[in-house]
Write a protein that holds these residues in place. Structure first.
Motif, PDB file in Angstrom:
ATOM      1  N   PRO A 157      57.368  42.507  14.129  1.00 32.00           N
ATOM      2  CA  PRO A 157      56.253  43.251  14.725  1.00 32.00           C
ATOM      3  C   PRO A 157      55.716  44.355  13.811  1.00 32.00           C
ATOM      4  O   PRO A 157      56.471  45.184  13.305  1.00 32.00           O
TER       5      PRO A 157
ATOM      6  N   THR B 147      52.643  43.472  18.451  1.00 31.06           N
ATOM      7  CA  THR B 147      51.738  42.572  17.746  1.00 31.06           C
ATOM      8  C   THR B 147      52.262  42.368  16.330  1.00 31.06           C
ATOM      9  O   THR B 147      52.932  43.254  15.829  1.00 31.06           O
TER      10      THR B 147
ATOM     11  N   SER C 209      54.628  46.205  24.469  1.00 31.06           N
ATOM     12  CA  SER C 209      54.084  45.002  23.849  1.00 31.06           C
ATOM     13  C   SER C 209      54.127  45.185  22.343  1.00 31.06           C
ATOM     14  O   SER C 209      54.131  46.311  21.848  1.00 31.06           O
TER      15      SER C 209
ATOM     16  N   GLY D 221      53.137  39.341  17.521  1.00 29.40           N
ATOM     17  CA  GLY D 221      53.712  38.683  18.677  1.00 29.40           C
ATOM     18  C   GLY D 221      54.020  37.213  18.428  1.00 29.40           C
ATOM     19  O   GLY D 221      53.371  36.333  18.976  1.00 29.40           O
TER      20      GLY D 221
ATOM     21  N   ILE E  59      58.663  39.114  19.937  1.00 27.82           N
ATOM     22  CA  ILE E  59      57.874  39.165  21.167  1.00 27.82           C
ATOM     23  C   ILE E  59      58.730  39.856  22.215  1.00 27.82           C
ATOM     24  O   ILE E  59      59.930  39.592  22.308  1.00 27.82           O
TER      25      ILE E  59
END
Lengths: 417, 417
Positions: free
Chosen positions: B280, B272, B270, B274, A268
């Motif tokens: 990721p 995912t 960002s 996450g 994250i």
């Protein structure tokens, strides 16, 4: 010695297919987070399969579901066999489900064979292994490892956790009272998919788990100063993301160089303020790392946090380190390892010892009773993913090794012929 | 020549303090994103200040607010003076606000001095300069640079943009019809804080802007495969964040080595899925870079996108590059540069020529009328930040140079004595 007892392959594979329909996702996987409506449906389905198998369904205060095959002696200790029914979001059909359904199948096979063992057998499905709310919730509760404070900070939210408990008819009081008496237990065995590719790559049938990795996790917060992305010259910036990005690359390199087969993950990341035209003033990074050896895990922690500090300093940032979780490395029981190996040998299955890099309910159970785990191959090592596949032959092979491990531990291997 | 006309310093500083209370943030800055309730309040406040100053409040279809000082000849062309009232999230009190309030103060000063100029003067506050929804929205609309398609992809979201427009009583049709007739305009002048530290570091009073940087922005999406953070060995992972992190460090190094005084920024990131325990599968990164020379900007784009592609390939990832915005480098009008320098000389203010590394409404206006910008110092170069400070003396000095640039352009410098 010929024709050793075998489980009913069709029945087990049918159960796996039936259960996979509960929470089936569009992507072909299974979305059955703990205490979700799909998980509640799966629990009801398991109770029904317990009943139709001729076993009395049981449930403790943590929502752990059981099917029991009594021993001749009502005071006999219990050998637990199990895993979990919940999945990660959009996960696969084998992670957890295999261990529970194979346990039930082992009980059915032993009863149908007319074997009366000196141990009580209990197939058990632990609540929320994946940590939708609290990782290893059910097995921690059963092992007496759950404290009231643990219930205060679920991964989901207090509201979502309370809603899930209500859905399953559970209470915090029940969770805290589910501890099993260690003196009543003969051990715990868990069959699971490997979730890695070591068995597949080496062409091995069965993985015999020697230890479950220790896991440590931290929030790393790099703080610099937000700045206009045009007017603040690059050399004058204190861009928090620069520190975080430098750390990620170096942490990876350090683990590859010095800590294999350990792993690290930054799963994250977020920055603030968060705009195309603002240099980030703060970057928050989730760091997790794993190693089966506690001493090495300590060294990893020191090395990785030092790298984070150095990356921060280089870019004029401050670093705040917040511990999030720590799971001790758990060596499994030598007697269980030996019994699994004997069972595999008896069935002519190749086997290798390995560490588990994922957490499992066996970590909790090892705290109160000798515990063992066996793995079957995962195609491509894919896991926590709809693409999770274990071939039918490996499923059946794993369930048979589980069966013969039980017979071996019960001193009944010969009767199982 | 002695005692040249001066603005009312107390009144201007009072206006700046009053406006800074609207959207004041806990951190001491101003949070007044375009078309937010705070921005709507600021717009109402400006209309009221326009009225109490004795000017007729005007508003075009793009929500650009005006205060007008008519010329003797009703057919006289308009010299626009302005900037914007909106801020970035948790920004400062001077960025934008200074230019609008100084423009209003210049109009008040000229009217109070009884000067009748051969040009119509209009203080103007442009909508959404910062791009909460669409960068330079109001000035692009006024310059006729806004196309219907531009309204389809606001930085915020279509829903948030629609809500903001509704809050301000604006419509897409209005935005697309706000173009000013270039023949009606005599020019555009904008006073702004530098948002950098070049004036402060060199002890210069006034920055005379020669050009505004070109800006290009992209979404870079690195796609690998999500994996269990324990069981997938590091060498086998296709971790999308690894590619993004490697790119960030290399992009920074490349700009520092080859493209100074250009800048780059990765302001949003960002990943995912996450989670702490999932490697990721995808990382989405906002990339923006700037240079005042269009040819160099082209080279930067090629170099940075090549670095992104190489970082993706190294980690077994796919890279998708989505252009988000492109702003051409804009040289400002030579006549305006000369007029600002004459005004500064007249007031005994030191000045230097520099490029603006931030975008400004003057970029839009230069497309339809000769435009000029002058900067006053920013302490420490801090901007887009609650800590943004320009000393009172510099504010007053800048407003006076703006006043005398107007008088110079109107051929009224002598009458302004």
């Amino acid at each position: 010695m010929s024709n050793p007892l075998h489980i009913n392959a069709g029945r087990l594979l049918g159960d796996i297919a039936d259960l996979a329909r509960i929470g089936a996702s569009d992507s072909g996987g299974v979305h059955r987070p703990a205490l979700s409506p799909a998980d509640i449906e799966a629990r009801a389905w398991f109770r029904e399969r317990t009943r139709t198998g001729g076993f009395r369904p049981g449930e403790d205060g943590a929502g752990n579901l059981s099917a029991v095959l009594p021993a001749a002696d009502p005071s006999a200790r219990t050998l637990l066999l199990g895993s979990h029914l919940d999945t990660v979001p959009d996960g696969g059909r084998f992670d957890g489900a295999l261990g529970v359904l194979a346990a039930l199948e082992v009980l059915r096979t032993i009863r149908e064979a007319g074997l009366i063992l000196p141990v009580r057998l209990e197939a058990i499905a632990f609540t929320d292994e994946e940590g939708t709310h609290i990782s290893l919730l059910g097995s921690k509760a059963a092992a007496g490892l759950l404290a009231e404070a643990d219930l205060e900070h679920p991964h989901s939210s207090r509201e979502a956790f309370a809603a899930g408990l209500a859905r399953a008819g559970l209470t915090p009081e029940g969770l805290l009272s589910a501890r099993r008496d260690p003196a009543s237990l003969a051990g715990y065995l868990e069959l699971h998919i490997e979730q890695g590719a070591r068995l597949e790559q080496s062409g091995t049938d069965i993985g015999v788990v020697t230890a479950i990795v220790g896991i440590r996790s931290f929030w790393l917060t790099f703080t610099g100063e937000a700045a206009h992305a045009g007017t603040m010259p690059l050399p004058d910036r204190r861009d928090a993301l620069w520190g975080a990005a430098a750390f990620i690359g170096r942490a990876r390199a350090a683990v590859l160089a010095d800590f294999m087969p350990g792993t690290m993950n930054c799963g994250i990341i977020s920055v603030t303020p968060g705009a195309f035209n603002i240099a980030p003033g703060q970057a928050r990074l989730a760091l997790e790392f794993r190693h089966p050896d506690t001493a090495v895990l300590e060294e990893m922690e020191a090395a990785l946090l030092a790298l984070a500090g150095a990356a921060a300093e280089e870019h004029g940032l401050q670093l705040a380190v917040t511990p999030v979780g720590s799971v001790a490395a758990t060596p499994l029981a030598a007697d269980m390892i030996a019994a699994i190996e004997r069972a595999a040998d008896r069935l002519g299955r190749s086997h290798m010892r390995l560490a588990s890099f994922a957490g499992h309910d066996a970590m909790s159970m090892q705290a109160i009773t000798p515990s063992g785990m066996l793995f079957v191959p995962s195609v491509g090592g894919i896991s926590h993913n709809p693409g999770e596949v274990t071939p039918d032959a490996d499923i059946v092979s794993g369930a048979n090794v589980l069966l013969h491990t039980v017979l071996d531990l019960a001193g009944a291997a010969d009767r199982g012929s």
